[in-house]
Design a protein around this motif. Structure first.
Motif, short mmCIF file in Angstrom:
data_model
loop_
_atom_site.label_atom_id
_atom_site.label_comp_id
_atom_site.label_asym_id
_atom_site.label_seq_id
_atom_site.Cartn_x
_atom_site.Cartn_y
_atom_site.Cartn_z
N ARG A 38 -21.67 -37.70 46.29
CA ARG A 38 -23.08 -37.94 46.67
C ARG A 38 -23.44 -39.42 46.50
O ARG A 38 -24.08 -40.02 47.36
CB ARG A 38 -24.03 -37.08 45.84
N HIS A 93 -24.29 -44.72 53.44
CA HIS A 93 -25.46 -44.57 54.32
C HIS A 93 -26.36 -45.80 54.24
O HIS A 93 -26.80 -46.34 55.26
CB HIS A 93 -26.22 -43.30 53.93
N ARG A 94 -26.60 -46.26 53.04
CA ARG A 94 -27.48 -47.42 52.82
C ARG A 94 -26.92 -48.69 53.45
O ARG A 94 -27.66 -49.52 53.96
CB ARG A 94 -27.68 -47.63 51.32
N LYS A 144 -24.98 -33.84 52.67
CA LYS A 144 -25.92 -33.20 51.75
C LYS A 144 -25.93 -31.69 51.95
O LYS A 144 -25.85 -30.93 50.98
CB LYS A 144 -27.33 -33.76 51.94
N ASP A 202 -24.35 -41.92 49.60
CA ASP A 202 -25.62 -42.66 49.62
C ASP A 202 -25.38 -44.16 49.83
O ASP A 202 -26.09 -44.80 50.60
CB ASP A 202 -26.40 -42.45 48.32
N ALA A 211 -24.67 -38.57 56.39
CA ALA A 211 -25.40 -38.39 55.13
C ALA A 211 -26.10 -37.04 55.11
O ALA A 211 -26.06 -36.32 54.10
CB ALA A 211 -26.41 -39.53 54.94
#
Length: 134
Positions: A57, A64-65, A83, A61, A79
């Motif tokens: 996770r 994705h960021r 999830k 993240d 992302a």
């Protein structure tokens, strides 16, 4: 069960928008492979699955960021799908066999993985090929 993965590349990272993303990819490449393998093995050791899910996770993240504009849409899809799949895995009691059909039928996730992985191979210099299903 312990899996040892040896890094396979030395990479000169690109400049510009892809630089931060590539730094994350290169930093976590072997961790993601190790974690994926750990999650698809039956009967994970107590605490291992929970730690692995938390680690995935966190990396998802970060990816994705930092996704550069040319793969932002796939980064968003990946992302979101990660999830959903990780939440289902946790809800299954960390039993990958209970979500195998969901994993196999997640075309959106597979397409996003392929685009992000393709970008990472061509722009970040990684050589990893991720398995696509357990």
């Amino acid at each position: 069960t312990t899996t040892t993965v040896t890094p396979t590349t030395t990479t000169t990272l690109p400049l510009g928008p892809a630089a931060e993303f590539c730094a994350v990819v290169v930093q976590h490449e072997q961790t993601l492979v190790r974690d994926f393998i750990a999650l698809i093995l039956p009967n994970p050791e107590p605490g291992v699955a929970e730690k692995t899910v938390a680690e995935i996770r966190m990396i998802a993240d970060e990816l994705h960021r930092t996704a550069p504009p040319e793969i932002a849409e796939s980064g968003n899809a990946l992302a979101a799908e990660a999830k959903v799949l990780l939440d289902a895995f946790v809800a299954s009691g960390y039993d990958v066999t209970k979500i195998k059909d969901q994993l196999a039928s997640s075309k959106k996730a597979l397409d996003a993985v392929n685009e992000v992985l393709g970008f990472a191979k061509t722009r970040c210099g990684i050589k990893t090929t991720m398995p696509t299903s357990p």
